[in-house]
Design an enzyme around this catalytic site. Structure first.
Site, PDB file in Angstrom:
ATOM      1  N   GLU A  22       0.876  -1.173   0.000  1.00 27.63           N
ATOM      2  CA  GLU A  22       0.000   0.000   0.000  1.00 27.63           C
ATOM      3  C   GLU A  22       0.911   1.220   0.000  1.00 27.63           C
ATOM      4  OE1 GLU A  22      -3.048  -0.074  -0.481  1.00 27.63           O
ATOM      5  OE2 GLU A  22      -3.717  -2.075   0.103  1.00 27.63           O
ATOM      6  N   LEU A  23       1.039   1.846  -1.156  1.00 34.66           N
ATOM      7  CA  LEU A  23       2.058   2.870  -1.345  1.00 34.66           C
ATOM      8  C   LEU A  23       1.424   4.246  -1.563  1.00 34.66           C
ATOM      9  CD1 LEU A  23       4.338   0.634  -3.597  1.00 34.66           C
ATOM     10  CD2 LEU A  23       4.361   0.868  -1.098  1.00 34.66           C
TER      11      LEU A  23
END
Length: 503
Positions: A257-258
């Site tokens: 999850e960037l």
């Protein structure tokens, strides 16, 4: 840092079950509320991380054979303890992440909600049964735990996102090794201690959850260890580009999850009162330090002159300050590095033709010389220049106009990130087009609500440089399990598939 606040933090730690011997060391927690140090904890070494992984791997061999609904009892008990100690854990979150108490308690509520969800999921790890082409045969799929799940979490949601992974991973039969942000070690201790108590209360193996408090080197040890079946990491796109190839090289799994560079489109048909409220919270809430923060506003040129000044006026009413005062809506940036990044982005925006309409300045510096409170900024941009393409983790809202809906969609999608998105419209056709395959290219697409505030029932995650992973609800549980296809022959014969003849 006042003595009263430190005493409050200590009291919250004790209430969560943290023992005195777990404190004291060379890894110091600092509060963004004042910039002062809170408390210190021992720093885990690479050897400590390896020991934690070994213990979790050993516990997995027992935990995987525990029936899933029984595993759910541990998570159920954790949820009960989180409910009982919601305020205590929220005090720790506020102290380390700088959130208002409302947002800090909301984060703990996310943990409670995902526990409820995971308990139900423990009875719904469904596999399919498919018709076989061979008589007297049954074809089906089963789902199995994968092993140790390494969770690397970020400062801005120090406990909630971790819990999404942990609650689901545990009911799926995995064990967890958690490396939290080194900026949020106290809230991690609180959450871990409550889970350890739940594990003990349910007579589960003690090592199904291990916590390692350390800097980046601990995260690297988790990333590179072949005993870690899945690395779930939340952070920057830069971090993800480092993690993904290292895990892939050893044929491990990763869930990333960037970065987010989230946009909202406001059409001529929009309810502007509704849009105003949604935009201001999404852009300024948590001082712009959410991965789902609204960073780009695409407004039809026919309504820009009426809407944008209203947003600027609303920004002027936001109370900025120490969020221990419950009237405060906007707390501090996490540290000086974040403040400097915001100032650099504003300078770059002006150099690229932008006009700062309001905000952007540091405030309360005399009162809090070591903390970094800022006015949320609105910047009018002529186009999506280089600075708009990048995510700055601070409250900067870039405003641009468009002429037609196709242009708005093109502008919306023309960034490398793809996490959250929104449209404000009363036109059903526009709403449906935004949600269609040719509309928003993000993992989250909302209508008449801002980009922030996801519920745990839906899968959370994004596309492109956001990483492509999914956490929390829906069928995100499948990321924590392996699938096996089973064929059962009860015919007494041995026909081969596709009519193949061998003997």
């Amino acid at each position: 840092m006042t003595a009263n606040h430190k005493d409050q933090v200590l009291a919250a730690l004790r209430a969560c079950g943290v023992r005195e011997e777990e404190l004291g060391g060379d890894l110091t927690s600092r509060t963004p509320l004042t910039g002062d140090s809170l408390l210190s904890v021992p720093r885990a070494s690479r050897e400590d991380v390896a020991e934690a992984i070994e213990a979790a791997d050993s516990a997995f061999k027992q935990w995987r054979d525990v029936p899933a609904p029984v595993r759910g009892n541990v998570v159920k008990r954790w949820g009960e303890l989180l409910t009982e100690h919601k305020r205590d854990l929220a005090i720790l979150v506020q102290a380390e992440a700088g959130k208002s108490m409302s947002e800090a308690e909301g984060e703990v509520q996310e943990m409670i909600d995902i526990c409820d969800f995971a308990v139900g999921q423990s009875r719904m790890l469904y596999g399919k049964t498919m018709p076989s082409e061979r008589p007297g045969h049954r074809l089906m799929e089963t789902w199995h735990p994968i092993g140790v799940v390494g969770v690397i979490s970020a400062f801005n949601f120090p406990v909630a996102v971790y819990s999404w992974n942990t609650a689901i991973a545990l009911v799926c039969g995995n064990t967890v090794v958690w490396k939290p942000s080194e900026m949020c070690v106290l809230s991690a201790l609180g959450a871990h201690s409550l889970l350890a108590r739940a594990v003990s209360d349910c007579d589960a193996p003690a090592d199904i959850h291990r916590l390692v408090l350390a800097d980046r080197t601990a995260g690297e040890a988790i990333v590179d260890d072949p005993r870690v079946a899945l690395v779930s990491a939340t952070g920057s796109t830069r971090m993800g580009k480092e993690i993904a190839p290292r895990v892939a090289q050893r044929f491990g799994r990763y869930l990333l999850e960037l970065g987010g560079n989230n946009a909202a489109i406001v059409t001529p048909s929009a309810d502007l009162d509704l849009a105003l409220r949604g935009i201001v919270f999404a852009a300024a809430g948590t001082a712009g330090q959410r991965c789902t923060t609204l960073r780009r506003l695409l407004v039809h040129n026919s309504i820009a002159d009426s809407l944008v000044p209203r947003i600027a006026d609303a920004y002027g009413t936001l109370t900025i300050g120490d969020p221990r005062d419950e009237s405060v809506l906007v707390g501090p940036l996490v540290n000086e590095t974040s403040f400097n990044a915001m100032q650099q982005a504003l300078q770059d925006a002006e150099a690229q033709g932008g006009e700062i309409l309001c905000g952007g300045k540091r405030v309360l510096a005399d009162e809090f010389p070591n903390a970094f409170y800022v006015q949320p900024a609105i910047v009018k941009m002529p186009a999506q220049t280089e600075v708009v393409q990048a995510e700055t983790f601070a409250p900067i809202l870039y405003v641009m106009t468009y002429e037609n809906f196709d242009e708005a969609i093109e502008m919306h999608n023309a960034v490398p990130q793809g996490l959250s998105s929104a449209i404000f419209t009363q036109d059903q056709s526009e709403a449906e087009r935004f949600l269609a395959s040719s509309g928003s290219d993000c993992g989250i697409a909302n209508v008449n609500i801002g980009t922030s505030g996801a519920e745990i029932g839906g899968a959370f995650g994004g596309e492109k440089e956001t990483g492509g992973g999914r956490e929390s609800g829906s069928d995100a549980w499948k990321a924590y399990m392996r699938r096996a296809t089973n064929t059962i022959n009860y015919s007494g014969e041995l026909p081969l598939a596709q009519g193949v003849k061998f003997l």
